[in-house]
Scaffold this motif. Structure first.
Motif, PDB file in Angstrom:
ATOM      1  N   PRO A  55       0.884  -1.178   0.078  1.00 51.35           N
ATOM      2  CA  PRO A  55      -0.060   0.099   0.091  1.00 51.35           C
ATOM      3  C   PRO A  55       0.808   1.289   0.007  1.00 51.35           C
ATOM      4  N   PRO A  56       0.282   2.268  -0.696  1.00 52.24           N
ATOM      5  CA  PRO A  56       1.204   3.577  -0.512  1.00 52.24           C
ATOM      6  C   PRO A  56       1.479   4.153   0.805  1.00 52.24           C
ATOM      7  N   GLY A  57       2.677   4.813   0.833  1.00 50.61           N
ATOM      8  CA  GLY A  57       3.024   5.680   2.083  1.00 50.61           C
ATOM      9  C   GLY A  57       3.658   4.924   3.058  1.00 50.61           C
ATOM     10  N   ASN A  58       4.272   3.809   2.699  1.00 45.63           N
ATOM     11  CA  ASN A  58       4.823   2.988   3.539  1.00 45.63           C
ATOM     12  C   ASN A  58       6.421   2.767   3.542  1.00 45.63           C
ATOM     13  N   GLY A  59       6.814   3.599   2.731  1.00 49.36           N
ATOM     14  CA  GLY A  59       8.327   3.454   2.511  1.00 49.36           C
ATOM     15  C   GLY A  59       9.050   2.614   1.617  1.00 49.36           C
ATOM     16  N   LYS A  60       8.216   2.386   0.397  1.00 53.75           N
ATOM     17  CA  LYS A  60       8.814   1.521  -0.610  1.00 53.75           C
ATOM     18  C   LYS A  60       9.849   2.116  -1.274  1.00 53.75           C
ATOM     19  N   SER A  61       9.581   3.289  -1.893  1.00 56.50           N
ATOM     20  CA  SER A  61      10.793   4.074  -2.666  1.00 56.50           C
ATOM     21  C   SER A  61      12.061   4.220  -1.635  1.00 56.50           C
ATOM     22  N   SER A  62      11.726   4.824  -0.315  1.00 58.64           N
ATOM     23  CA  SER A  62      12.749   4.912   0.442  1.00 58.64           C
ATOM     24  C   SER A  62      13.423   3.653   0.971  1.00 58.64           C
ATOM     25  N   PHE A  63      12.822   2.631   0.810  1.00 57.68           N
ATOM     26  CA  PHE A  63      13.567   1.262   1.345  1.00 57.68           C
ATOM     27  C   PHE A  63      14.397   0.930   0.233  1.00 57.68           C
ATOM     28  N   VAL A  64      14.281   1.210  -1.028  1.00 58.81           N
ATOM     29  CA  VAL A  64      15.180   1.167  -2.337  1.00 58.81           C
ATOM     30  C   VAL A  64      16.290   1.993  -2.287  1.00 58.81           C
ATOM     31  N   ARG A  65      15.981   3.326  -1.963  1.00 53.92           N
ATOM     32  CA  ARG A  65      16.655   4.366  -1.662  1.00 53.92           C
ATOM     33  C   ARG A  65      18.131   4.061  -0.606  1.00 53.92           C
ATOM     34  N   LYS A  66      17.474   3.474   0.518  1.00 58.13           N
ATOM     35  CA  LYS A  66      18.406   3.120   1.497  1.00 58.13           C
ATOM     36  C   LYS A  66      19.313   2.042   1.129  1.00 58.13           C
ATOM     37  N   ILE A  67      18.923   0.930   0.338  1.00 55.64           N
ATOM     38  CA  ILE A  67      19.518  -0.155  -0.237  1.00 55.64           C
ATOM     39  C   ILE A  67      20.640   0.617  -1.009  1.00 55.64           C
TER      40      ILE A  67
END
Length: 339
Positions: free
Chosen positions: A128-140
């Motif tokens: 679901p949106p707003g739970n940090g999916k893109s931030s998770f990838v940036r962190k990787i």
């Protein structure tokens, strides 16, 4: 013959000297101009070779053109990358997601790439949106010490006949950086790959499927979707790994509320610490259906209400009223979406 009285006409010789001088000067200027034009052309080809493609919405890469155009902003990006790394490392995920994160970081670093000598994996991150999916990838990407680039599927669909050349330019640009690992993040991937409305999108999808199949350009391609349903078989068959990021549970939500409260409120006004500490658990339980992004917006709203409040209300009461009112508003939004 009387040589002493002989007179020579020197004017033709002087004229020839002038012609020789100006001719040599003109030739020299021509050679200089030719060299400058060649040098400028080579410089422009070099800049265009490394220029960031227009389809990229965000990237950690700073191009030569950026340094030449505005070196101050280019240098500032380095500091922003450090600040982004600090904020991303504070993100809160479940233990399962953290284990998957460690696994992906371990196989994305330059050292791991050189050791494994294998093609990069293609990963789908959904939820679901707003739970940090893109931030998770940036962190990787950032903690692996590699660069990343972000493109958006909806933006790609709007490019029409320019789409295919832009996609080819994107992969050429990534291939030129093949000596180092790279992370390509595709937002709204399901909306793009499930769309078959025109020939440009179909041709671009074929390019993506070919790159996913033969991922030999040393990059980790991550497709970001709301669910794990991409109905294009050519794309779905080449996904090697799936990461499901769900709405955080109470334990993670409690950590998030503390984190955002410290960031937006307590770092400025420490006097609210006691009231906040007493209601963290209640708020974490009440906001069980809210996303990470919703919780961050909620804490920002607390900050505004606390600083603007001139009434005799207790800060604890102000925060709780705001919290339950926001929860009711979110329920109304969900009902409207369902209808």
């Amino acid at each position: 013959m009387d040589l002493e009285n002989r007179k020579f006409n020197m004017s033709p010789i002087k004229t020839e000297d002038k012609v020789l001088f100006f001719g040599t000067a003109a030739l020299s200027m021509t050679m200089i101009g030719y060299s400058l034009s060649k040098g400028t052309g080579a410089m422009m080809r070099f800049i265009n070779k490394w220029e960031i493609p227009s389809v990229i919405r965000e990237t950690s890469v700073t191009s030569v053109y950026d340094y030449l155009k505005n070196p101050v902003i280019a240098i500032r990006k380095i500091g922003e990358r450090r600040a982004l790394k600090e904020s991303l490392n504070k993100l809160v995920f479940t233990e399962q997601i953290n284990n998957k994160y460690q696994e992906l970081v371990g196989t994305t670093t330059y050292a791991a790439t050189q050791k494994l000598r294998t093609n990069r994996r293609n990963v789908m991150v959904y939820g679901p949106p707003g739970n940090g999916k893109s931030s998770f990838v940036r962190k990787i990407a950032i903690n692996s010490g590699v660069h990343y680039a972000v493109i958006n599927g909806i933006d790609l669909m709007s490019r029409n006949q320019k789409l295919v050349p832009e996609i080819q330019k994107l992969f050429d640009w990534i291939y030129k950086r093949r000596s180092n690992p790279f992370v390509l993040l595709v937002l709204k991937a399901d909306e793009f790959f499930n769309n078959r409305t025109n020939e440009h999108i179909r041709e671009a999808t074929c390019i993506f499927s070919e790159k996913l199949k033969n991922n030999n350009f040393n990059s980790l391609m991550v497709l970001m979707t709301a669910d794990n349903q991409i109905y294009n078989i050519k794309i779905n068959d080449y996904i090697n790994d799936f990461v499901f990021i769900l709405t955080p549970e109470k334990e993670q939500k409690l950590k998030l509320i503390r984190l955002y409260a410290e960031k937006y409120i307590l770092s400025v006004e420490d006097k609210y610490r006691k009231e906040l500490e007493s209601i963290y658990d209640e708020i974490a339980s009440a906001t069980k259906n809210m996303s990470c992004q919703d919780i961050e917006m909620l804490v920002k709203l607390w900050k505004i209400l606390l600083y603007e409040s001139k009434s005799d209300k207790n800060p604890k009461q102000i925060i709780l009223e705001c919290c339950y009112r926001t929860i009711q508003d979110n329920k109304k939004k969900v009902k409207k979406c369902i209808i």
